[in-house]
Design a protein around this motif. Structure first.
Motif, PDB file in Angstrom:
ATOM      1  N   ALA A   1       0.707  -1.165  -0.063  1.00  0.00           N
ATOM      2  CA  ALA A   1       0.118  -0.035   0.138  1.00  0.00           C
ATOM      3  C   ALA A   1       0.856   1.199   0.132  1.00  0.00           C
ATOM      4  CB  ALA A   1      -0.855  -0.037   1.175  1.00  0.00           C
ATOM      5  N   LYS A   2       2.230   1.136   0.603  1.00  0.00           N
ATOM      6  CA  LYS A   2       3.049   2.460   0.608  1.00  0.00           C
ATOM      7  C   LYS A   2       3.445   2.575  -0.665  1.00  0.00           C
ATOM      8  CE  LYS A   2       5.642   4.925   3.674  1.00  0.00           C
ATOM      9  NZ  LYS A   2       4.891   5.652   4.951  1.00  0.00           N
ATOM     10  N   LYS A   3       3.810   1.640  -1.377  1.00  0.00           N
ATOM     11  CA  LYS A   3       4.259   2.042  -2.852  1.00  0.00           C
ATOM     12  C   LYS A   3       3.177   2.155  -3.905  1.00  0.00           C
ATOM     13  CE  LYS A   3       8.208  -0.930  -1.787  1.00  0.00           C
ATOM     14  NZ  LYS A   3       8.924  -2.492  -1.900  1.00  0.00           N
ATOM     15  N   ASN A   4       1.794   1.678  -3.568  1.00  0.00           N
ATOM     16  CA  ASN A   4       0.574   1.438  -4.497  1.00  0.00           C
ATOM     17  C   ASN A   4      -0.423   2.292  -3.656  1.00  0.00           C
ATOM     18  OD1 ASN A   4       2.008  -0.217  -6.791  1.00  0.00           O
ATOM     19  ND2 ASN A   4       2.338  -1.179  -5.002  1.00  0.00           N
ATOM     20  N   PRO A   5      -0.593   3.490  -3.631  1.00  0.00           N
ATOM     21  CA  PRO A   5      -1.783   3.960  -2.762  1.00  0.00           C
ATOM     22  C   PRO A   5      -3.008   3.873  -3.641  1.00  0.00           C
ATOM     23  CG  PRO A   5       0.070   5.593  -2.946  1.00  0.00           C
ATOM     24  CD  PRO A   5       0.602   4.334  -3.992  1.00  0.00           C
ATOM     25  N   GLY A   6      -4.083   3.425  -2.583  1.00  0.00           N
ATOM     26  CA  GLY A   6      -5.238   3.217  -3.437  1.00  0.00           C
ATOM     27  C   GLY A   6      -5.540   1.841  -4.037  1.00  0.00           C
ATOM     28  N   LYS A   7      -4.412   1.100  -4.229  1.00  0.00           N
ATOM     29  CA  LYS A   7      -4.417  -0.326  -4.887  1.00  0.00           C
ATOM     30  C   LYS A   7      -5.199  -1.546  -4.103  1.00  0.00           C
ATOM     31  CE  LYS A   7      -2.641   1.418  -8.767  1.00  0.00           C
ATOM     32  NZ  LYS A   7      -3.660   1.413 -10.093  1.00  0.00           N
TER      33      LYS A   7
ATOM     34  N   ALA B   1     -10.431   2.588  11.280  1.00  0.00           N
ATOM     35  CA  ALA B   1      -9.028   2.022  11.209  1.00  0.00           C
ATOM     36  C   ALA B   1      -8.313   2.118   9.857  1.00  0.00           C
ATOM     37  CB  ALA B   1      -9.199   0.396  11.367  1.00  0.00           C
ATOM     38  N   LEU B   2      -8.930   2.090   8.765  1.00  0.00           N
ATOM     39  CA  LEU B   2      -8.281   2.650   7.638  1.00  0.00           C
ATOM     40  C   LEU B   2      -8.094   4.018   7.627  1.00  0.00           C
ATOM     41  CD1 LEU B   2     -10.442   0.663   5.050  1.00  0.00           C
ATOM     42  CD2 LEU B   2      -8.359  -0.023   6.091  1.00  0.00           C
ATOM     43  N   ILE B   3      -8.651   4.965   8.113  1.00  0.00           N
ATOM     44  CA  ILE B   3      -8.404   6.362   8.257  1.00  0.00           C
ATOM     45  C   ILE B   3      -7.283   6.594   9.076  1.00  0.00           C
ATOM     46  CG2 ILE B   3      -9.197   8.747   8.726  1.00  0.00           C
ATOM     47  CD1 ILE B   3     -12.135   7.858   8.228  1.00  0.00           C
ATOM     48  N   GLN B   4      -7.426   5.878  10.052  1.00  0.00           N
ATOM     49  CA  GLN B   4      -6.079   6.070  11.166  1.00  0.00           C
ATOM     50  C   GLN B   4      -4.635   5.546  10.319  1.00  0.00           C
ATOM     51  OE1 GLN B   4      -7.819   3.648  14.179  1.00  0.00           O
ATOM     52  NE2 GLN B   4      -7.523   5.191  15.663  1.00  0.00           N
ATOM     53  N   LEU B   5      -4.718   4.599   9.598  1.00  0.00           N
ATOM     54  CA  LEU B   5      -3.675   4.046   8.748  1.00  0.00           C
ATOM     55  C   LEU B   5      -3.149   4.900   7.669  1.00  0.00           C
ATOM     56  CD1 LEU B   5      -4.259   0.205   8.284  1.00  0.00           C
ATOM     57  CD2 LEU B   5      -2.485   1.152   9.671  1.00  0.00           C
ATOM     58  N   GLU B   6      -4.300   5.538   7.075  1.00  0.00           N
ATOM     59  CA  GLU B   6      -3.916   6.549   5.955  1.00  0.00           C
ATOM     60  C   GLU B   6      -2.763   7.675   6.604  1.00  0.00           C
ATOM     61  OE1 GLU B   6      -5.988   9.228   2.353  1.00  0.00           O
ATOM     62  OE2 GLU B   6      -7.295   7.791   3.690  1.00  0.00           O
TER      63      GLU B   6
ATOM     64  N   HIS C   1      -2.211   4.405   2.463  1.00  0.00           N
ATOM     65  CA  HIS C   1      -3.687   4.744   1.730  1.00  0.00           C
ATOM     66  C   HIS C   1      -4.229   3.289   1.235  1.00  0.00           C
ATOM     67  CE1 HIS C   1      -7.168   6.183  -0.108  1.00  0.00           C
ATOM     68  NE2 HIS C   1      -6.467   6.212  -1.338  1.00  0.00           N
ATOM     69  N   LEU C   2      -5.245   2.721   2.095  1.00  0.00           N
ATOM     70  CA  LEU C   2      -5.938   1.542   1.377  1.00  0.00           C
ATOM     71  C   LEU C   2      -7.462   2.078   1.056  1.00  0.00           C
ATOM     72  CD1 LEU C   2      -4.098   0.626   4.161  1.00  0.00           C
ATOM     73  CD2 LEU C   2      -4.914  -1.496   3.145  1.00  0.00           C
ATOM     74  N   GLU C   3      -7.709   1.622  -0.049  1.00  0.00           N
ATOM     75  CA  GLU C   3      -9.096   1.910  -0.559  1.00  0.00           C
ATOM     76  C   GLU C   3     -10.418   1.278   0.183  1.00  0.00           C
ATOM     77  OE1 GLU C   3     -11.553   4.590  -2.738  1.00  0.00           O
ATOM     78  OE2 GLU C   3      -9.591   4.526  -2.708  1.00  0.00           O
ATOM     79  N   PRO C   4     -11.209   1.988   0.815  1.00  0.00           N
ATOM     80  CA  PRO C   4     -12.119   1.402   1.448  1.00  0.00           C
ATOM     81  C   PRO C   4     -13.457   0.992   0.512  1.00  0.00           C
ATOM     82  CG  PRO C   4     -12.479   3.683   2.144  1.00  0.00           C
ATOM     83  CD  PRO C   4     -11.045   3.451   1.248  1.00  0.00           C
ATOM     84  N   VAL C   5     -14.145  -0.153   0.475  1.00  0.00           N
ATOM     85  CA  VAL C   5     -15.378  -0.392  -0.151  1.00  0.00           C
ATOM     86  C   VAL C   5     -16.343  -0.605   0.742  1.00  0.00           C
ATOM     87  CG1 VAL C   5     -16.241  -1.922  -2.045  1.00  0.00           C
ATOM     88  CG2 VAL C   5     -13.818  -1.487  -2.135  1.00  0.00           C
ATOM     89  N   HIS C   6     -17.222   0.222   0.943  1.00  0.00           N
ATOM     90  CA  HIS C   6     -18.169   0.117   2.060  1.00  0.00           C
ATOM     91  C   HIS C   6     -19.420  -0.657   1.637  1.00  0.00           C
ATOM     92  CE1 HIS C   6     -15.867   3.004   4.125  1.00  0.00           C
ATOM     93  NE2 HIS C   6     -16.218   4.011   3.244  1.00  0.00           N
ATOM     94  N   THR C   7     -19.738  -1.461   2.561  1.00  0.00           N
ATOM     95  CA  THR C   7     -20.975  -2.424   2.291  1.00  0.00           C
ATOM     96  C   THR C   7     -22.103  -2.163   3.273  1.00  0.00           C
ATOM     97  OG1 THR C   7     -20.213  -4.184   3.612  1.00  0.00           O
ATOM     98  CG2 THR C   7     -19.274  -4.084   1.601  1.00  0.00           C
TER      99      THR C   7
END
Length: 321
Positions: free
Chosen positions: A151-157, A172-177, A182-188
């Motif tokens: 994720a560090k090398k490929n933001p949003g991938k 938790a993803l916001i805290q990591l960002e 940067h990890l892309e959330p997919v909300h369900t």
């Protein structure tokens, strides 16, 4: 005579103050409870929050020797029920289920709410469901450290399925960002959708609770990469914690407990908190919760308040509220 009376009055006052200091029950607490207790569940009947409360109620009834009457009061993400709680008399006869949505609901500046933790009296934490990152058996990621490095090398991938916007999974993803990942959330709409998304290969990672992950991991349908807990959860003892895997101390627990209105008698708070502790420790209750995939994690009133304050601080920092 006047001096004698004054000394007697002073002595009586000192005895009363000493009684308060050493926890002598108040008059209201002396015969508490003497009637049924209303438990507000601020969600619809049949959900995990409702079922968890109904699993606890019979054991709490045995401890308090009165009936626990559950009222499902759904609406406004729990706030219809919580507003009703805050308007109730602080006499110990109206309590409510409390979730993390209460904290986020008053922190969110868009909601313009004036309430906060001072408007309720935390009584006991009931359960915490540790967030777990899961992947398919064929995933190239072997652990959470590899995920963050990629994720560090490929933001949003890296796509991560969550159970909704501003849930603990999303935060938790916001805290990591904020730490540069940067990890892309997919909300369900919930855990069932998350599991379908990850098993179907529509996302790279499914963020679910340890209890929900347990069965699929045991069956080999999913692999658990890491849990966001201080120690490995009982449901996944072989899965490392996030700090073990990545060196980053990240804890995230969707949690549920019980609270009363503000201004409750401390003696009644202790009665309720202690009764909750005994009820939650009942082996039959723990077995019921285990079957639901929910880990009992009792905290007394003081501990629960400290936990909520910690969550409040972390969420404010993560969300900029």
């Amino acid at each position: 005579m006047k001096n004698i009376f004054s000394k007697a009055a002073l002595l009586a006052a000192c005895i009363a103050l000493c009684g308060l200091a050493f926890g002598t029950p108040s008059a209201a607490a002396a015969d508490y409870p003497k009637k049924n207790i209303s438990l507000i569940v601020p969600y619809s009947a049949g959900g995990s929050s409702d079922i968890g409360a109904r699993r606890l109620a019979p054991h709490l009834e045995k401890e308090l020797r009165v009936s626990i009457i559950i009222y499902n009061t759904a609406g406004a993400s729990g706030w219809v029920g919580w507003n009703k709680l805050m308007k109730a008399k602080p006499d110990g006869y109206t309590i409510a289920l409390l979730t993390m949505a209460y904290v986020d609901g008053y922190l969110n500046p868009e909601m313009k709410r004036k309430q906060n933790l001072t408007n309720v009296t935390p009584l006991a934490l009931h359960m915490r469901d540790t967030i777990t990152w899961t992947v398919t058996p064929g995933s190239p990621f072997k652990d959470a450290k590899e995920v963050l490095e990629f994720a560090k090398k490929n933001p949003g991938k890296v796509k991560v399925a969550t159970s909704g916007v501003l849930t603990e999974h999303h935060i938790a993803l916001i805290q990591l960002e904020k730490l540069g990942y940067h990890l892309e959330p997919v909300h369900t709409n919930g855990v069932a959708d998350v599991m379908s998304m990850v098993r179907g290969g529509h996302v790279d990672i499914g963020s679910i609770g340890a209890g929900d992950a347990r069965k699929l991991v045991k069956e080999g349908q999913l692999r658990a990469l890491a849990t966001m807990s201080a120690k490995r959860p009982r449901f996944l003892p072989d899965t490392p914690t996030f700090v073990e895997s990545t060196g980053i101390l990240l804890e995230a627990h969707p949690a549920r407990g019980y609270a009363g209105p503000a201004g409750m008698d401390p003696a009644i708070v202790k009665i309720l908190s202690d009764a909750c502790g005994r009820a939650m420790a009942n082996p039959d209750h723990i077995k019921d919760m285990d079957n639901m995939g929910q880990e009992v994690s009792y905290m007394s009133s003081d501990g629960y308040l400290a936990f909520l304050k910690k969550v409040e601080k972390e969420h404010k920092e993560a969300l900029g509220w």
